[in-house]
Design an enzyme around this catalytic site. Structure first.
Site, PDB file in Angstrom:
ATOM      1  N   HIS A  43       0.866  -1.184   0.000  1.00 46.27           N
ATOM      2  CA  HIS A  43       0.000   0.000   0.000  1.00 46.27           C
ATOM      3  C   HIS A  43       0.904   1.236   0.000  1.00 46.27           C
ATOM      4  O   HIS A  43       1.177   1.815   1.055  1.00 46.27           O
ATOM      5  CB  HIS A  43      -0.912  -0.013   1.225  1.00 46.27           C
ATOM      6  CG  HIS A  43      -1.963   1.032   1.218  1.00 46.27           C
ATOM      7  ND1 HIS A  43      -3.225   0.835   1.758  1.00 46.27           N
ATOM      8  CD2 HIS A  43      -1.980   2.302   0.739  1.00 46.27           C
ATOM      9  CE1 HIS A  43      -3.944   1.942   1.621  1.00 46.27           C
ATOM     10  NE2 HIS A  43      -3.201   2.844   1.006  1.00 46.27           N
ATOM     11  N   GLU A  70      -2.553  -1.691  -3.351  1.00 47.18           N
ATOM     12  CA  GLU A  70      -3.740  -0.987  -2.884  1.00 47.18           C
ATOM     13  C   GLU A  70      -3.399   0.460  -2.572  1.00 47.18           C
ATOM     14  O   GLU A  70      -2.260   0.797  -2.249  1.00 47.18           O
ATOM     15  CB  GLU A  70      -4.341  -1.686  -1.656  1.00 47.18           C
ATOM     16  CG  GLU A  70      -3.429  -1.761  -0.447  1.00 47.18           C
ATOM     17  CD  GLU A  70      -4.064  -2.495   0.721  1.00 47.18           C
ATOM     18  OE1 GLU A  70      -4.910  -3.380   0.479  1.00 47.18           O
ATOM     19  OE2 GLU A  70      -3.707  -2.183   1.870  1.00 47.18           O
ATOM     20  N   HIS A 190      -8.132  -6.003   7.103  1.00 43.51           N
ATOM     21  CA  HIS A 190      -7.924  -5.001   8.145  1.00 43.51           C
ATOM     22  C   HIS A 190      -8.199  -5.612   9.517  1.00 43.51           C
ATOM     23  O   HIS A 190      -9.327  -5.934   9.863  1.00 43.51           O
ATOM     24  CB  HIS A 190      -8.766  -3.739   7.973  1.00 43.51           C
ATOM     25  CG  HIS A 190      -8.096  -2.533   8.576  1.00 43.51           C
ATOM     26  ND1 HIS A 190      -7.260  -1.709   7.863  1.00 43.51           N
ATOM     27  CD2 HIS A 190      -8.079  -2.052   9.837  1.00 43.51           C
ATOM     28  CE1 HIS A 190      -6.794  -0.749   8.637  1.00 43.51           C
ATOM     29  NE2 HIS A 190      -7.268  -0.944   9.849  1.00 43.51           N
TER      30      HIS A 190
END
Length: 237
Positions: A43, A70, A190
């Site tokens: 990310h 991401e 998450h």
């Protein structure tokens, strides 16, 4: 089979804290694959406080499983993804100063923007996933945007798991069932951990992929990376 994609951002955070190249994120990514991970997630954020754009470029030719990038599709992110061409891109509505992701897209309010972005990536042959809260309407909206998958934001599940796991999982089952109904692939990520992953998978076994980083790196401090990855894979059997 639900695939395990290891997010290596935290490894880069440790490296950046000291400078230099120790730990080496490229070697860690390769090790994760050797130890059984079926994907690598990064990310990159604009301030490059953990994964750097150059890390992404250098990782692409090394990764033999699935590479998932991401992030918030700002211009620099879009350019990077189109340069690298990963297997999957996950669109996350991060503000530039967020510590970590804390909500999914409103796929109704941002439909025009997300539709354009999905088309851009899909035209390049990149599977596109939209990060959403566990709300069937947001899942339905992602389908309307042209996404291939949704990734359910699982922090609320993780936070409420200990108090009442049945209540915590309920909205995720509803969102996952909507994804299956409209023909979207299904990811999750998450705060999934060894404490809560097995139950999540048991209740939503058609999940295609889970992306886990922080918990894996924390557990690896005590158990080692190889043992940790094997324990996470066991939760997905």
């Amino acid at each position: 089979m639900t695939r395990l994609s290891v997010n290596i951002n935290k490894v880069a955070t440790i490296r950046n804290a000291r400078g230099g190249n120790n730990p080496n994120v490229l070697k860690v990514a390769e090790a994760c694959e050797q130890f059984g991970a079926q994907g690598i997630t990064v990310h990159p954020r604009p301030d490059e406080r953990h994964i750097r754009y150059q890390d992404v470029r250098e990782l692409k030719p090394l990764i033999k499983t699935e590479f998932n990038i991401e992030g918030n599709p700002i211009d620099s992110f879009v350019k990077l993804v189109l340069e690298v061409i990963p297997k999957q891109v996950t669109l996350v509505p991060d503000a530039h100063d967020q510590i970590t992701s804390n909500h999914g897209w409103n796929t109704i309010e941002h439909r025009a923007f997300l539709t354009d972005i999905c088309k851009t990536f899909k035209d390049a042959g990149i599977r596109t996933s939209i990060f959403v809260d566990p709300n069937p309407k947001m899942v339905e909206g992602a389908k309307a945007c042209g996404a291939d998958r949704v990734e359910l934001y699982t922090e609320p599940y993780a936070s409420n798991y200990a108090a009442n796991r049945e209540t915590a999982i309920a909205p995720f089952i509803a969102a996952a069932e909507e994804a299956r109904k409209v023909g979207l692939g299904l990811n999750a990520g998450h705060d999934l951990s060894l404490e809560n992953l097995h139950y999540y998978h048991q209740m939503i076994p058609w999940t295609d992929e889970v992306s886990i980083g922080h918990a894996i790196i924390c557990d690896a401090l005590f158990m080692g990376l190889q043992t940790t990855i094997q324990k996470y894979l066991e939760q997905l059997k």
